[in-house]
Design an enzyme around this catalytic site. Sequence first.
Site, PDB file in Angstrom:
ATOM      1  N   ASP A  63       0.819  -1.214   0.000  1.00  0.00           N
ATOM      2  CA  ASP A  63       0.000   0.000   0.000  1.00  0.00           C
ATOM      3  C   ASP A  63       0.850   1.260   0.000  1.00  0.00           C
ATOM      4  OD1 ASP A  63       0.893  -0.664   2.565  1.00  0.00           O
ATOM      5  OD2 ASP A  63      -0.867   0.157   3.569  1.00  0.00           O
ATOM      6  N   ARG A  64       2.022   1.205   0.647  1.00  0.00           N
ATOM      7  CA  ARG A  64       2.893   2.380   0.703  1.00  0.00           C
ATOM      8  C   ARG A  64       3.463   2.697  -0.677  1.00  0.00           C
ATOM      9  NH1 ARG A  64       7.032   1.630   5.560  1.00  0.00           N
ATOM     10  NH2 ARG A  64       7.330   3.874   5.175  1.00  0.00           N
ATOM     11  N   THR A  72     -13.387  14.856  31.192  1.00  0.00           N
ATOM     12  CA  THR A  72     -12.510  13.745  30.805  1.00  0.00           C
ATOM     13  C   THR A  72     -12.640  13.457  29.317  1.00  0.00           C
ATOM     14  OG1 THR A  72     -12.667  12.782  33.015  1.00  0.00           O
ATOM     15  CG2 THR A  72     -11.938  11.331  31.242  1.00  0.00           C
TER      16      THR A  72
END
Length: 257
Positions: free
Chosen positions: A110-111, A185
């Site tokens: 994919d890269r 939070t």
Amino acid sequence: MLVTIDVGNTHTVIGIYEGDRLTHHWRISTNAERTADEHGVMLQVLLQSAGLPLPFRPEGVVIACVVPPLNHTIEQLAERYFHCQPLIVGPGIKTGMPILYENPKEVGADRIVDAVAAYERYGSAVIVVDFSTATTFDYVTGRGEYVGGAIAPGLEISMNALVEHAAKLYRVELIRPRDVVGRTTVGAIQSGLIYGYTALVDGLIERIIQERGEKTKVVATGGFAELIAPESEMIEDVDEFLTLKGLRLIFERNRRL
């Protein structure tokens, strides 16, 4: 028509091209236990719902897969349900891009596909930030050479790790909080994840550009690109379908062999 399949660790994205136009696309969960026939039945339902004729007979299928147990499964899917031998991106495939990684076999398919599509689009030095299960940063030189990049835990992995190891913290919706200084939070976790992750992204991009010393474009893709890119000072563009575009380009380059 051409079928493009990008199998990631969390999601699998499927696209149908007519020429250079993406006409249909779907995102499904990646499941390494799913068989070729289960994939086939799912795809037939998707194709039918899109009004595409069955049986579907594309001119080709091209696949990028980063989940090794699914390589053979997706190959069987193409052969059984599309009746063609798929082109699987990997060693020996013509990409049109020199790979300068010390061991090119280590680079995720994919890269490379993202890098090919980004360089085709800009024709200059470019950084691709892919917000997937992991967030990857890939650098291509102005001469069109893939050099390498960086890999960081993805945004959802970061939240999962936080929740798993902090007893009083819990999962929150991944959206842009109103303030950087959270007064609840939920707001504090969202700030740390969204703004903190944006700072990680911008910091890495800035360091890459400083190290390489070229005028560089920056494009983002992947599931969380639309969330982080608006907060980033370094990301210039978002392309949701960059990987599918790269798969089509690689298919065309290999078909001309």
